[in-house]
Design a protein around this motif. Structure first.
Motif, PDB file in Angstrom:
ATOM      1  N   PHE A  15       0.869  -1.179   0.000  1.00 49.11           N
ATOM      2  CA  PHE A  15       0.000   0.000   0.000  1.00 49.11           C
ATOM      3  C   PHE A  15       0.903   1.226   0.000  1.00 49.11           C
ATOM      4  O   PHE A  15       1.751   1.371   0.887  1.00 49.11           O
ATOM      5  CB  PHE A  15      -0.869   0.045   1.264  1.00 49.11           C
ATOM      6  CG  PHE A  15      -1.947  -0.985   1.348  1.00 49.11           C
ATOM      7  CD1 PHE A  15      -3.286  -0.640   1.189  1.00 49.11           C
ATOM      8  CD2 PHE A  15      -1.641  -2.306   1.628  1.00 49.11           C
ATOM      9  CE1 PHE A  15      -4.293  -1.587   1.302  1.00 49.11           C
ATOM     10  CE2 PHE A  15      -2.634  -3.274   1.737  1.00 49.11           C
ATOM     11  CZ  PHE A  15      -3.968  -2.910   1.570  1.00 49.11           C
ATOM     12  N   ASP A  16       0.716   2.116  -0.955  1.00 55.48           N
ATOM     13  CA  ASP A  16       1.434   3.390  -0.973  1.00 55.48           C
ATOM     14  C   ASP A  16       0.441   4.502  -0.667  1.00 55.48           C
ATOM     15  O   ASP A  16      -0.594   4.621  -1.340  1.00 55.48           O
ATOM     16  CB  ASP A  16       2.080   3.645  -2.338  1.00 55.48           C
ATOM     17  CG  ASP A  16       3.278   2.747  -2.598  1.00 55.48           C
ATOM     18  OD1 ASP A  16       3.711   2.050  -1.662  1.00 55.48           O
ATOM     19  OD2 ASP A  16       3.778   2.740  -3.733  1.00 55.48           O
ATOM     20  N   PHE A  17       0.768   5.323   0.330  1.00 56.02           N
ATOM     21  CA  PHE A  17      -0.110   6.410   0.735  1.00 56.02           C
ATOM     22  C   PHE A  17       0.579   7.758   0.577  1.00 56.02           C
ATOM     23  O   PHE A  17       1.791   7.866   0.717  1.00 56.02           O
ATOM     24  CB  PHE A  17      -0.499   6.263   2.214  1.00 56.02           C
ATOM     25  CG  PHE A  17      -1.396   5.122   2.535  1.00 56.02           C
ATOM     26  CD1 PHE A  17      -2.771   5.219   2.366  1.00 56.02           C
ATOM     27  CD2 PHE A  17      -0.878   3.937   3.039  1.00 56.02           C
ATOM     28  CE1 PHE A  17      -3.605   4.163   2.685  1.00 56.02           C
ATOM     29  CE2 PHE A  17      -1.702   2.869   3.363  1.00 56.02           C
ATOM     30  CZ  PHE A  17      -3.070   2.988   3.185  1.00 56.02           C
ATOM     31  N   CYS A  18      -0.220   8.767   0.298  1.00 56.42           N
ATOM     32  CA  CYS A  18       0.234  10.152   0.367  1.00 56.42           C
ATOM     33  C   CYS A  18      -0.846  10.947   1.087  1.00 56.42           C
ATOM     34  O   CYS A  18      -1.984  11.038   0.602  1.00 56.42           O
ATOM     35  CB  CYS A  18       0.486  10.737  -1.022  1.00 56.42           C
ATOM     36  SG  CYS A  18       0.994  12.481  -0.983  1.00 56.42           S
ATOM     37  N   PHE A  19      -0.492  11.491   2.246  1.00 48.99           N
ATOM     38  CA  PHE A  19      -1.429  12.292   3.039  1.00 48.99           C
ATOM     39  C   PHE A  19      -1.134  13.765   2.768  1.00 48.99           C
ATOM     40  O   PHE A  19      -0.013  14.229   2.965  1.00 48.99           O
ATOM     41  CB  PHE A  19      -1.266  11.977   4.527  1.00 48.99           C
ATOM     42  CG  PHE A  19      -2.103  12.848   5.431  1.00 48.99           C
ATOM     43  CD1 PHE A  19      -3.482  12.911   5.286  1.00 48.99           C
ATOM     44  CD2 PHE A  19      -1.512  13.587   6.440  1.00 48.99           C
ATOM     45  CE1 PHE A  19      -4.261  13.700   6.113  1.00 48.99           C
ATOM     46  CE2 PHE A  19      -2.279  14.380   7.286  1.00 48.99           C
ATOM     47  CZ  PHE A  19      -3.654  14.439   7.122  1.00 48.99           C
ATOM     48  N   LEU A  20      -2.143  14.487   2.285  1.00 49.07           N
ATOM     49  CA  LEU A  20      -1.995  15.900   1.949  1.00 49.07           C
ATOM     50  C   LEU A  20      -2.786  16.739   2.940  1.00 49.07           C
ATOM     51  O   LEU A  20      -4.002  16.570   3.062  1.00 49.07           O
ATOM     52  CB  LEU A  20      -2.485  16.185   0.530  1.00 49.07           C
ATOM     53  CG  LEU A  20      -1.809  15.420  -0.607  1.00 49.07           C
ATOM     54  CD1 LEU A  20      -2.652  14.187  -0.983  1.00 49.07           C
ATOM     55  CD2 LEU A  20      -1.645  16.300  -1.833  1.00 49.07           C
ATOM     56  N   ASP A  21      -2.082  17.608   3.627  1.00 52.37           N
ATOM     57  CA  ASP A  21      -2.729  18.479   4.614  1.00 52.37           C
ATOM     58  C   ASP A  21      -2.221  19.900   4.391  1.00 52.37           C
ATOM     59  O   ASP A  21      -1.206  20.311   4.944  1.00 52.37           O
ATOM     60  CB  ASP A  21      -2.404  18.007   6.025  1.00 52.37           C
ATOM     61  CG  ASP A  21      -3.126  18.818   7.091  1.00 52.37           C
ATOM     62  OD1 ASP A  21      -3.950  19.685   6.721  1.00 52.37           O
ATOM     63  OD2 ASP A  21      -2.861  18.613   8.284  1.00 52.37           O
TER      64      ASP A  21
END
Length: 258
Positions: A15-21
């Motif tokens: 699983f590859d995630f990118c969290f944008l905040d």
């Protein structure tokens, strides 16, 4: 559209995630069997205004993630063939196989900043993708990935079991582990180099962008420089860059409808 976003590329083994905040991004990579770590990560970032956009090529892994998102009441959407087709039409791409093209490969293609582009994606399997100068996706080649070489030795030989890959091995060696690593890494570099040369010849490419991506790209990034004459970029999370373009398209579309 919400201010906090989570992008997820679900593969067969990770699983590859990118969290944008707001102004920053956090990238995370987990193996498929690290379910507790994935759950903890989602728990740490979840909020009422979080929205998750997903690309997936594995039904089991997708079901697992959707279960967590449901538990924390996180709104989400899956990259669908209809959305892929819509985005391609609106951005000047000709991608005729969106009905069955994997979302990860689609995102690789639209993440390329220039055309023509050759994209080498080394994940659970290896892929070489070609986008021509007219932004027409010509297709791909698919082959066993570099990390499968030791596994093949394990399953089909008696004396070559239990060896892992060693980065930047010599071209030839007297040590068994280095021999296997060389066959995998230098062999993969030779395969990729040959494909690039033939694509340039067949499509008469004088100038082409070459991108390397995927989790196994780390194994060959340095060695590939010895084989490929052209400059190339190693972008580990290229698929997530493409998924972010889709997200921005969704946001703009929703803003227009407000």
């Amino acid at each position: 559209m919400k201010n906090k976003h989570l992008l997820c590329d679900i593969g067969n083994t990770s699983f590859d995630f990118c969290f944008l905040d707001g102004k920053y991004k956090i990238f995370k990579k987990f193996r498929s069997d690290e379910e507790d770590k994935i759950s903890l990560f989602i728990q740490e970032i979840h909020s009422e205004d979080l929205f998750c956009l997903i690309s997936s090529v594995n039904h089991k892994n997708l079901s697992f993630l959707l279960g967590i998102l449901k538990e924390y009441k996180i709104k989400n959407s899956l990259l669908s063939p209809s959305l892929m087709k819509e985005y391609a039409i609106n951005h000047g791409y000709t991608i005729s196989n969106t009905d069955y093209l994997g979302g990860d490969l689609y995102c690789d293609v639209i993440a390329a900043k220039k055309s023509p582009s050759i994209i080498i994606d080394l994940g659970t399997v290896g892929k070489i993708l070609f986008l021509d100068k007219g932004k027409i996706f010509r297709g791909a080649a698919i082959f066993p990935d570099i990390q499968q070489f030791p596994a093949i030795m394990d399953s089909s030989t008696d004396l070559l079991k239990g060896y892992g890959l060693k980065m930047r091995p010599p071209l030839v060696s007297l040590k068994t582990e280095e021999c296997i690593s060389s066959g995998a890494i230098n062999g993969m570099c030779g395969l990729i180099s040959g494909y690039i040369s033939q694509l340039k010849k067949e499509y008469q490419l004088s100038d082409v962008d070459i991108l390397l991506t995927g989790g196994a790209g780390f194994y060959i990034a340095e060695t590939l420089k010895l084989y490929v004459k052209e400059e190339f970029q190693f972008i580990p999370y290229l698929c997530l860059d493409g998924l972010e373009k889709i997200l921005n398209y969704i946001i703009k579309s929703e803003d227009k409808n407000i």
